[in-house]
Design a protein around this motif. Structure first.
Motif, mmCIF file in Angstrom:
data_model
loop_
_atom_site.group_PDB
_atom_site.id
_atom_site.type_symbol
_atom_site.label_atom_id
_atom_site.label_comp_id
_atom_site.label_asym_id
_atom_site.label_seq_id
_atom_site.Cartn_x
_atom_site.Cartn_y
_atom_site.Cartn_z
ATOM 1 N N ALA A 77 0.832 -1.202 0.000
ATOM 2 C CA ALA A 77 0.000 0.000 0.000
ATOM 3 C C ALA A 77 0.868 1.253 0.000
ATOM 4 O O ALA A 77 0.575 2.241 -0.692
ATOM 5 C CB ALA A 77 -0.923 -0.003 1.213
ATOM 6 N N GLN A 78 1.967 1.226 0.771
ATOM 7 C CA GLN A 78 2.882 2.368 0.795
ATOM 8 C C GLN A 78 3.544 2.567 -0.564
ATOM 9 O O GLN A 78 3.673 3.701 -1.041
ATOM 10 C CB GLN A 78 3.945 2.148 1.875
ATOM 11 N N VAL A 79 3.984 1.468 -1.174
ATOM 12 C CA VAL A 79 4.610 1.551 -2.498
ATOM 13 C C VAL A 79 3.619 2.096 -3.519
ATOM 14 O O VAL A 79 3.956 2.949 -4.349
ATOM 15 C CB VAL A 79 5.140 0.167 -2.936
ATOM 16 N N ARG A 80 2.378 1.611 -3.456
ATOM 17 C CA ARG A 80 1.345 2.049 -4.383
ATOM 18 C C ARG A 80 1.071 3.547 -4.221
ATOM 19 O O ARG A 80 0.995 4.281 -5.209
ATOM 20 C CB ARG A 80 0.057 1.260 -4.148
ATOM 21 N N GLN A 81 0.964 4.005 -2.974
ATOM 22 C CA GLN A 81 0.691 5.408 -2.727
ATOM 23 C C GLN A 81 1.860 6.284 -3.175
ATOM 24 O O GLN A 81 1.659 7.358 -3.759
ATOM 25 C CB GLN A 81 0.425 5.639 -1.233
ATOM 26 N N SER A 82 3.088 5.818 -2.931
ATOM 27 C CA SER A 82 4.270 6.570 -3.358
ATOM 28 C C SER A 82 4.312 6.704 -4.873
ATOM 29 O O SER A 82 4.616 7.778 -5.403
ATOM 30 C CB SER A 82 5.540 5.868 -2.856
ATOM 31 N N THR A 83 3.990 5.639 -5.569
ATOM 32 C CA THR A 83 3.976 5.665 -7.033
ATOM 33 C C THR A 83 2.919 6.633 -7.549
ATOM 34 O O THR A 83 3.160 7.412 -8.477
ATOM 35 C CB THR A 83 3.713 4.261 -7.593
ATOM 36 N N MET A 84 1.736 6.602 -6.922
ATOM 37 C CA MET A 84 0.660 7.505 -7.333
ATOM 38 C C MET A 84 1.034 8.961 -7.074
ATOM 39 O O MET A 84 0.757 9.843 -7.897
ATOM 40 C CB MET A 84 -0.628 7.143 -6.589
ATOM 41 N N ASP A 85 1.695 9.218 -5.938
ATOM 42 C CA ASP A 85 2.102 10.590 -5.607
ATOM 43 C C ASP A 85 3.112 11.111 -6.631
ATOM 44 O O ASP A 85 3.015 12.267 -7.084
ATOM 45 C CB ASP A 85 2.712 10.643 -4.215
ATOM 46 N N LYS A 86 4.066 10.270 -6.995
ATOM 47 C CA LYS A 86 5.088 10.687 -7.959
ATOM 48 C C LYS A 86 4.469 10.920 -9.341
ATOM 49 O O LYS A 86 4.836 11.874 -10.045
ATOM 50 C CB LYS A 86 6.196 9.640 -8.051
ATOM 51 N N ALA A 87 3.549 10.074 -9.731
ATOM 52 C CA ALA A 87 2.879 10.241 -11.023
ATOM 53 C C ALA A 87 2.078 11.538 -11.044
ATOM 54 O O ALA A 87 2.068 12.263 -12.052
ATOM 55 C CB ALA A 87 1.973 9.050 -11.308
ATOM 56 N N ARG A 88 1.425 11.845 -9.938
ATOM 57 C CA ARG A 88 0.656 13.089 -9.858
ATOM 58 C C ARG A 88 1.589 14.298 -9.922
ATOM 59 O O ARG A 88 1.289 15.287 -10.605
ATOM 60 C CB ARG A 88 -0.161 13.129 -8.569
ATOM 61 N N GLU A 89 2.719 14.220 -9.233
ATOM 62 C CA GLU A 89 3.675 15.329 -9.236
ATOM 63 C C GLU A 89 4.174 15.635 -10.642
ATOM 64 O O GLU A 89 4.203 16.807 -11.053
ATOM 65 C CB GLU A 89 4.867 14.988 -8.329
ATOM 66 N N ILE A 90 4.577 14.614 -11.381
ATOM 67 C CA ILE A 90 5.144 14.873 -12.711
ATOM 68 C C ILE A 90 4.058 15.321 -13.681
ATOM 69 O O ILE A 90 4.294 16.155 -14.555
ATOM 70 C CB ILE A 90 5.911 13.643 -13.259
ATOM 71 N N THR A 91 2.839 14.812 -13.515
ATOM 72 C CA THR A 91 1.742 15.252 -14.378
ATOM 73 C C THR A 91 1.439 16.727 -14.156
ATOM 74 O O THR A 91 1.266 17.500 -15.103
ATOM 75 C CB THR A 91 0.487 14.406 -14.108
ATOM 76 N N GLU A 92 1.397 17.138 -12.888
ATOM 77 C CA GLU A 92 1.138 18.539 -12.574
ATOM 78 C C GLU A 92 2.285 19.429 -13.052
ATOM 79 O O GLU A 92 2.063 20.529 -13.574
ATOM 80 C CB GLU A 92 0.933 18.704 -11.065
ATOM 81 N N LEU A 93 3.515 18.946 -12.905
ATOM 82 C CA LEU A 93 4.673 19.728 -13.325
ATOM 83 C C LEU A 93 4.699 19.907 -14.836
ATOM 84 O O LEU A 93 4.977 21.001 -15.343
ATOM 85 C CB LEU A 93 5.965 19.048 -12.847
ATOM 86 N N ARG A 94 4.394 18.847 -15.570
ATOM 87 C CA ARG A 94 4.324 18.959 -17.030
ATOM 88 C C ARG A 94 3.245 19.955 -17.441
ATOM 89 O O ARG A 94 3.412 20.700 -18.405
ATOM 90 C CB ARG A 94 4.064 17.586 -17.636
ATOM 91 N N GLY A 95 2.142 19.958 -16.702
ATOM 92 C CA GLY A 95 1.081 20.918 -17.001
ATOM 93 C C GLY A 95 1.541 22.351 -16.781
ATOM 94 O O GLY A 95 1.209 23.253 -17.569
#
Length: 223
Positions: free
Chosen positions: A24-42
């Motif tokens: 669950a921690q790994v999954r949440q960390s992956t989701m957080d990183k994906a959200r960060e890069i998506t927002e940054l690209r935007g």
């Protein structure tokens, strides 16, 4: 195993590891990183979308006139520089190949200049030897402070090359140079997110440049 290893990876050495909690921690960390890069690209797109299009237009003009692309960077950015050159020389789609090469690729030249002269000149000296007035120079840096990139941009500008910088954080010393025609800065404190967004920037430049070149050839064919 040492205590240090156990402190780094407690779930591997604990006799009662909660595997579900770890996953669950790994999954949440992956989701957080994906959200960060998506927002940054935007953020980069909203701020620099028009400038990316303008830069690609200038690059296409240089290629159409017989210019070549020369790329450079240090460390992970050296890998990105080679990837960028490879995109233009060996496109994965049906796009026409364009002349490009990375100044980080010849290890004999890099080590000779570093050993005999100094690491600060490894790119500037190559630009001095190979660069022509109609060429394009693209340098990548996460910090924007690499001394050898700063000297390279000054040399490229002096030779009349189109200069494009891709940096991170606040742009560093690259943001202070008058010798960079187009500078794109990824505003993030994370090296990982910076490099991911920089990859998106140069892929966008590649696609936009090819679109412009295809437009030139279509217009010529219609005459």
């Amino acid at each position: 195993m040492t205590d240090d290893m156990q402190s780094l990876y407690p779930f591997l050495y604990s006799g009662k590891s909660d595997v579900d909690a770890v996953l669950a921690q790994v999954r949440q960390s992956t989701m957080d990183k994906a959200r960060e890069i998506t927002e940054l690209r935007g953020q980069v797109l909203a701020r620099d979308g028009a400038r990316l299009t303008e830069c690609a237009e200038r690059m296409a003009e240089r290629f159409a006139a017989g210019g070549r692309l020369l790329t450079f960077g240090n460390g992970g950015s050296a890998t990105d520089a080679q990837d960028l050159a490879g995109l233009f020389v060996c496109p994965a789609d049906d796009s026409r190949p364009l002349p490009a090469f990375s100044l980080t690729a010849d290890i004999a030249v890099i080590t000779a200049l570093s050993n005999d002269v100094g690491f600060d000149v490894v790119f500037a000296r190559q630009l001095g030897a190979f660069g022509r007035g109609g060429d394009i120079a693209v340098g990548l840096s996460t910090s924007g402070n690499s001394a050898n990139l700063l000297r390279a941009f000054d040399e490229a500008s002096r030779r009349g090359m189109l200069t494009v910088g891709i940096a991170g954080y606040d742009g560093g010393k690259m943001a202070e140079l008058d010798s960079i025609d187009h500078l794109f800065v990824v505003p993030s404190p994370s090296v990982h997110r910076i490099q991911e967004a920089q990859t998106t920037i140069y892929h966008a430049l590649w696609e936009l440049t090819h679109d412009r070149i295809d437009g030139y050839h279509a217009a010529r064919a219609a005459r």
